[in-house]
Design a protein around this motif. Structure first.
Motif, PDB file in Angstrom:
ATOM      1  N   TYR A  84      -2.367  10.462  -3.656  1.00 15.68           N
ATOM      2  CA  TYR A  84      -2.214   9.437  -3.417  1.00 15.68           C
ATOM      3  C   TYR A  84      -2.080   8.282  -2.397  1.00 15.68           C
ATOM      4  N   PHE A  88      -5.004   6.520   0.446  1.00 17.59           N
ATOM      5  CA  PHE A  88      -4.980   5.568   1.272  1.00 17.59           C
ATOM      6  C   PHE A  88      -4.597   5.120   2.541  1.00 17.59           C
ATOM      7  N   ASP A  91      -7.282   6.272   4.192  1.00 19.55           N
ATOM      8  CA  ASP A  91      -8.705   5.285   3.252  1.00 19.55           C
ATOM      9  C   ASP A  91      -8.781   4.101   5.085  1.00 19.55           C
ATOM     10  N   PHE A  94      -8.813   0.535   3.002  1.00 22.60           N
ATOM     11  CA  PHE A  94      -7.433  -0.063   2.740  1.00 22.60           C
ATOM     12  C   PHE A  94      -7.453  -0.512   4.015  1.00 22.60           C
ATOM     13  N   ILE A 277      -5.723  -6.589  -1.160  1.00 20.43           N
ATOM     14  CA  ILE A 277      -5.387  -5.764  -1.724  1.00 20.43           C
ATOM     15  C   ILE A 277      -5.485  -5.806  -3.448  1.00 20.43           C
ATOM     16  N   TYR A 280      -8.981  -5.265  -4.233  1.00 18.51           N
ATOM     17  CA  TYR A 280      -9.588  -4.018  -3.802  1.00 18.51           C
ATOM     18  C   TYR A 280      -8.944  -3.247  -4.546  1.00 18.51           C
ATOM     19  N   MET A 284     -10.602  -0.802  -8.082  1.00 17.74           N
ATOM     20  CA  MET A 284     -10.367   0.082  -7.914  1.00 17.74           C
ATOM     21  C   MET A 284      -9.939   0.845  -9.585  1.00 17.74           C
ATOM     22  N   TYR A 293      -4.641   6.044  -8.244  1.00 22.01           N
ATOM     23  CA  TYR A 293      -4.778   5.372  -6.813  1.00 22.01           C
ATOM     24  C   TYR A 293      -4.271   4.095  -6.465  1.00 22.01           C
ATOM     25  N   ILE A 297      -0.866   2.098  -4.842  1.00 20.21           N
ATOM     26  CA  ILE A 297      -1.885   0.590  -2.792  1.00 20.21           C
ATOM     27  C   ILE A 297      -0.462  -0.302  -3.764  1.00 20.21           C
TER      28      ILE A 297
END
Length: 325
Positions: A84, A88, A91, A94, A277, A280, A284, A293, A297
């Motif tokens: 994971y 990210f 990604d 991200f 963040i 997000y 998620m 995931y 993060i």
């Protein structure tokens, strides 16, 4: 001829204690605990709070490296390692929200940290007590408003038929959809954050200003210093420990940009500049049910925050001699 006998110097007499002086005792933590157990008992509830709601949840960070499925084990089903983390890091979404977090955090620190100092210095110069108390009360009130109420006020003021657009149209301009324009979101967020937090932030600085010795101001006036030089050479050095402490604490929350206010104010049209963040992670974790995931993060964000706090504390200790520890 016999050798002379060696003479040994007499041992020095031990230092004598003045009569009536009690014999010094070695205080251990057990003795201190038995003596002041009432005071130490006051720390039980705060310690339990931090243990239950701050430290025990850290065990859940293990799902950042394990596959977690709702309804299964709270520590994940099986080990996946850095899967994971690699996801990210690769990604682009991200990195977009990471950039937004840095920008909003930097703007919040740039405006919301020095403005309380400026307001506290201005209030310190006010000699009319009634005026000073009135300004303090007015500046403190926004802090006690709920985030929901603040967001509702912002939406009402900036809506298409709100107060701001009414003034724009009355001046001959066209109404602007502020809340749907990505380029306006950062201005809206920082403005509302300044309005809500600056007044409350002056409390600690005003308290620190009362600890400055008046003799220092008198000496500076004798030396011919005006009010500006007194502020620069006496007032600011006097509240420097408070400033440094609050700066380190603000840097520690640099990555934790206001989640609630952003969640209430943003929409899919403003994601390019508003998505951070924390929001997000919310989408998620609870929207896509991808908890592992989101945990990866969140752990990455926490590590960055820890590095920022340690670095700021080290720099403050070596440069100005004041730090948290």
């Amino acid at each position: 001829m016999s050798a002379p006998a060696s003479v040994t110097a007499p041992a020095p007499d031990p230092p004598t204690r003045p009569p009536g002086t009690p014999r010094p005792t070695r205080r251990t933590w057990r003795r201190a605990l038995r003596r002041d157990w009432q005071l130490y008992s006051l720390a039980i509830l705060p310690l339990l709070f931090f243990l239950i709601f701050r430290y025990l949840p850290m065990l859940g960070n293990v799902i950042a490296f394990r596959r977690f499925q709702p309804g299964g084990s709270i520590f994940g089903e099986y080990w996946v390692g850095m899967r994971y983390v690699k996801m990210f890091l690769a990604d682009p979404t991200f990195w977009n929200v990471f950039t937004n977090t840095l920008v909003l955090g930097g703007l919040t620190l740039l405006f919301c940290f020095p403005l309380p100092i400026v307001l506290a210095l201005l209030l310190n110069e006010v000699r009319a007590r009634r005026l000073k108390r009135f300004v303090q009360s007015v500046s403190y009130l926004p802090h006690f408003l709920s985030i929901v109420i603040v967001a509702a006020m912002v939406m009402q003021l900036l809506s298409m038929d709100g107060t701001v657009n009414s003034l724009v149209t009355s001046a001959g301009g066209e109404a602007v959809p502020f809340l749907q324009r990505p380029e306006w979101f950062r201005t809206i967020y920082i403005s509302s954050e300044v309005w809500q937090t600056v007044g409350w932030g002056t409390i600690l600085y005003l308290a620190a200003l009362t600890t400055i010795d008046e003799d220092l101001y008198e000496a500076s006036r004798i030396d011919g210093a005006n009010r500006w030089r007194q502020t620069w050479h006496v007032t600011l050095p006097g509240i420097r420990p408070t400033m440094v402490t609050l700066l380190i604490l603000n840097i520690g929350t640099f990555m934790a940009v206001g989640f609630e206010k952003i969640l209430l104010l943003y929409n899919p049209l403003t994601y390019p500049t508003a998505d951070v963040i924390s929001t997000y992670l919310f989408r998620m974790g609870f929207g896509s049910s991808n908890f592992s995931y989101a945990a990866a993060i969140g752990l990455f964000e926490a590590v960055i925050g820890l590095i920022l706090v340690l670095s700021a504390n080290l720099i403050a200790r070596r440069t100005v001699g004041t730090s948290l520890w």
